[in-house]
Design a protein around this motif. Sequence first.
Motif, PDB file in Angstrom:
ATOM      1  N   LEU A  61       0.928  -1.157   0.123  1.00  0.00           N
ATOM      2  CA  LEU A  61       0.024   0.150  -0.004  1.00  0.00           C
ATOM      3  C   LEU A  61       0.767   1.181   0.151  1.00  0.00           C
ATOM      4  O   LEU A  61       0.574   2.153  -0.814  1.00  0.00           O
ATOM      5  CB  LEU A  61      -1.049  -0.114   1.176  1.00  0.00           C
ATOM      6  N   VAL A  62       1.871   1.377   0.854  1.00  0.00           N
ATOM      7  CA  VAL A  62       2.772   2.550   0.978  1.00  0.00           C
ATOM      8  C   VAL A  62       3.514   2.703  -0.293  1.00  0.00           C
ATOM      9  O   VAL A  62       3.847   3.786  -0.754  1.00  0.00           O
ATOM     10  CB  VAL A  62       3.707   2.525   2.356  1.00  0.00           C
ATOM     11  N   ARG A  63       4.041   1.486  -0.916  1.00  0.00           N
ATOM     12  CA  ARG A  63       4.865   1.615  -2.300  1.00  0.00           C
ATOM     13  C   ARG A  63       3.795   2.250  -3.205  1.00  0.00           C
ATOM     14  O   ARG A  63       4.132   2.922  -4.110  1.00  0.00           O
ATOM     15  CB  ARG A  63       5.385   0.305  -2.416  1.00  0.00           C
ATOM     16  N   ALA A  64       2.548   1.727  -3.097  1.00  0.00           N
ATOM     17  CA  ALA A  64       1.632   2.152  -4.443  1.00  0.00           C
ATOM     18  C   ALA A  64       1.346   3.497  -4.305  1.00  0.00           C
ATOM     19  O   ALA A  64       1.397   4.309  -5.379  1.00  0.00           O
ATOM     20  CB  ALA A  64       0.376   1.533  -4.316  1.00  0.00           C
ATOM     21  N   ALA A  65       1.342   4.058  -3.104  1.00  0.00           N
ATOM     22  CA  ALA A  65       0.941   5.496  -2.710  1.00  0.00           C
ATOM     23  C   ALA A  65       2.336   6.398  -3.043  1.00  0.00           C
ATOM     24  O   ALA A  65       2.300   7.369  -3.336  1.00  0.00           O
ATOM     25  CB  ALA A  65       0.378   5.671  -1.433  1.00  0.00           C
ATOM     26  N   TYR A  66       3.515   5.825  -2.875  1.00  0.00           N
ATOM     27  CA  TYR A  66       4.716   6.418  -3.318  1.00  0.00           C
ATOM     28  C   TYR A  66       4.753   6.648  -4.929  1.00  0.00           C
ATOM     29  O   TYR A  66       5.149   7.714  -5.243  1.00  0.00           O
ATOM     30  CB  TYR A  66       5.923   5.608  -2.802  1.00  0.00           C
ATOM     31  N   ASP A  67       4.420   5.411  -5.476  1.00  0.00           N
ATOM     32  CA  ASP A  67       4.562   5.462  -7.100  1.00  0.00           C
ATOM     33  C   ASP A  67       3.154   6.169  -7.700  1.00  0.00           C
ATOM     34  O   ASP A  67       3.484   6.518  -8.873  1.00  0.00           O
ATOM     35  CB  ASP A  67       4.590   4.040  -7.586  1.00  0.00           C
ATOM     36  N   GLY A  68       2.205   6.478  -6.842  1.00  0.00           N
ATOM     37  CA  GLY A  68       0.942   7.012  -7.631  1.00  0.00           C
ATOM     38  C   GLY A  68       0.343   6.161  -8.357  1.00  0.00           C
ATOM     39  O   GLY A  68      -0.396   6.285  -9.426  1.00  0.00           O
ATOM     40  N   ASP A  69       0.397   4.901  -8.038  1.00  0.00           N
ATOM     41  CA  ASP A  69      -0.188   3.584  -8.724  1.00  0.00           C
ATOM     42  C   ASP A  69      -1.543   3.182  -8.078  1.00  0.00           C
ATOM     43  O   ASP A  69      -1.449   2.200  -7.272  1.00  0.00           O
ATOM     44  CB  ASP A  69       0.852   2.532  -8.952  1.00  0.00           C
ATOM     45  N   LEU A  70      -2.529   3.824  -8.420  1.00  0.00           N
ATOM     46  CA  LEU A  70      -3.928   3.577  -7.703  1.00  0.00           C
ATOM     47  C   LEU A  70      -4.179   2.073  -7.672  1.00  0.00           C
ATOM     48  O   LEU A  70      -4.492   1.477  -6.933  1.00  0.00           O
ATOM     49  CB  LEU A  70      -5.065   4.449  -8.078  1.00  0.00           C
ATOM     50  N   ALA A  71      -4.275   1.681  -8.874  1.00  0.00           N
ATOM     51  CA  ALA A  71      -4.648   0.150  -9.253  1.00  0.00           C
ATOM     52  C   ALA A  71      -3.761  -0.664  -8.459  1.00  0.00           C
ATOM     53  O   ALA A  71      -4.393  -1.671  -7.918  1.00  0.00           O
ATOM     54  CB  ALA A  71      -4.370  -0.138 -10.827  1.00  0.00           C
ATOM     55  N   ALA A  72      -2.496  -0.467  -8.324  1.00  0.00           N
ATOM     56  CA  ALA A  72      -1.585  -1.436  -7.371  1.00  0.00           C
ATOM     57  C   ALA A  72      -2.040  -1.457  -6.033  1.00  0.00           C
ATOM     58  O   ALA A  72      -1.952  -2.450  -5.181  1.00  0.00           O
ATOM     59  CB  ALA A  72      -0.178  -1.019  -7.593  1.00  0.00           C
ATOM     60  N   SER A  73      -2.765  -0.406  -5.589  1.00  0.00           N
ATOM     61  CA  SER A  73      -3.099  -0.522  -4.165  1.00  0.00           C
ATOM     62  C   SER A  73      -4.395  -1.217  -3.995  1.00  0.00           C
ATOM     63  O   SER A  73      -4.849  -1.462  -2.654  1.00  0.00           O
ATOM     64  CB  SER A  73      -3.449   1.196  -3.667  1.00  0.00           C
ATOM     65  N   ALA A  74      -5.161  -1.735  -5.021  1.00  0.00           N
ATOM     66  CA  ALA A  74      -5.995  -2.596  -4.770  1.00  0.00           C
ATOM     67  C   ALA A  74      -5.396  -4.090  -3.992  1.00  0.00           C
ATOM     68  O   ALA A  74      -6.090  -4.620  -3.213  1.00  0.00           O
ATOM     69  CB  ALA A  74      -6.711  -2.761  -5.874  1.00  0.00           C
ATOM     70  N   LEU A  75      -4.179  -4.307  -4.229  1.00  0.00           N
ATOM     71  CA  LEU A  75      -3.658  -5.347  -4.042  1.00  0.00           C
ATOM     72  C   LEU A  75      -4.320  -6.835  -3.913  1.00  0.00           C
ATOM     73  O   LEU A  75      -4.737  -7.430  -3.063  1.00  0.00           O
ATOM     74  CB  LEU A  75      -3.234  -5.395  -2.628  1.00  0.00           C
TER      75      LEU A  75
END
Length: 409
Positions: free
Chosen positions: A395-409
Amino acid sequence: MSLFAALRLPREILFGIGQRHALAKVASRTGRRALVCTDARFAATPVFAEMIAAVEAAGIAVLVHDQTLPDVPRDTVAVCVEAARGFEPDMVIGIGGGSCLDMAKCASLLLAHGGALDDYYGEFKVPAPVLPVIAVPTTAGTGSEVTPVAVVSDPDRILKVGISSPYLIAAAAICDPELTLSCPPALTAVAGADALTHAIEAFTAMRRPGDPQLAQQHVFIGKSDLSDQFALHAIRLLSRSLEKAFTDGSDIDARADVMMGALAAGCAFGTAGTAAAHAVQYPVGAVTHTPHGLGVATMLPYVMTYNRKVAAAEIAIVGRALGLDPTGVESDETLADAAIGEVSRLFAAIGIAPTLARLGLPEDRIDWAAEQALGIGRLIKNNPRPLDPAAMRGLVRAAYDGDLAASAL
Ligand SMILES: NC(=O)c1ccc[n+]([C@@H]2O[C@H](COP(=O)([O-])OP(=O)(O)OC[C@H]3O[C@@H](n4cnc5c(N)ncnc54)[C@H](O)[C@@H]3O)[C@@H](O)[C@H]2O)c1
Ligand SMILES: [Fe+2]
């Protein structure tokens, strides 16, 4: 599911243009000797002088402490309390942003019970009532005027710490939107974004069975029927007017909406609690020295996306409260996606950083931030979808990268 609710609030909440003129009357019903906690900015204004003159005219002795600093450094509370002890106040009036209100709560605690602030860190450590606090906010954001928590920064700890106890709830909250007219756009944005994050995290918080011990053993208990009403009221008002108040700070109707939104959000999260967006802000704020409201808002769309798997129905209701038209929308998941998109749009419009990288988090602190966030049990346990170390790192990595889709995990 059968109805269940718990709510803890001040015994008096006054809201509206000009309500600051009620302070003297409220104070004279509360005591005879008032310690007033504010900061140097507000203490220098004619509005403050007028409010204090009215309190004194009501026959109340006043001692002003005007040295409150943002984020309430621990030792500044001891300085305030030492200066006030000989005055023997029987009430504390906090006037200012969340920091002044939290200073007032901490001062009332130490004046009543002595000891050091760190004796009380955590939940339910305050043994008995504190001096009555009258909270008069000048920002529209934290909700501290109605919540059972005071947040301080401790030089011996990396993360800010909270003192959470129902005894810390102010006796009275007086909310006058005119006091927020002087907030510059950046402050309006971060404070208002904090409030929207409170409302959405409270509404999507874990729902627990209505065990009679729940509210006796936890300060923050998750969503319930009454906190939900306040949260939705807050979301409606903030979505209607936060952008307007940011763009035109003199729009008093928008200011009133945002201040009511912040108040209602405080009424919601003061019992329901907040969750993962707040947990991640603690370490991120410690490293980047960015305002609390900015960090929680940066995280919110990612946390909503992570939670969508288990909370699509709630996020869809958030979407309706945000003013989205559900006509023709086939599923909660689709409306939930639109809600997350609308939160991102609104935050972009008021200048919220869209990624943790833009907030200034160094890439090599991602895993550390995830580990620290996961350690804040009172917030993590409240997130509707459980988080383990791998999920939090993702989640933190996704928010760092700006990758909203990745935060669905
Ligand atoms: N106790 C709670 O429930 C709770 C909830 C959320 C956040 N907080 C805490 O509240 C603090 C943040 O509070 P805040 O966002 O209200 O900011 P703040 O109180 O830290 O104030 C920030 C700055 O804004 C200025 N300011 C305040 N009102 C103003 C006005 N009307 N016009 C112009 N300038 C003004 C202050 O003088 C200060 O320089 C943080 O420490 C945060 O952790 C507490
Ligand atoms: Fe917050």
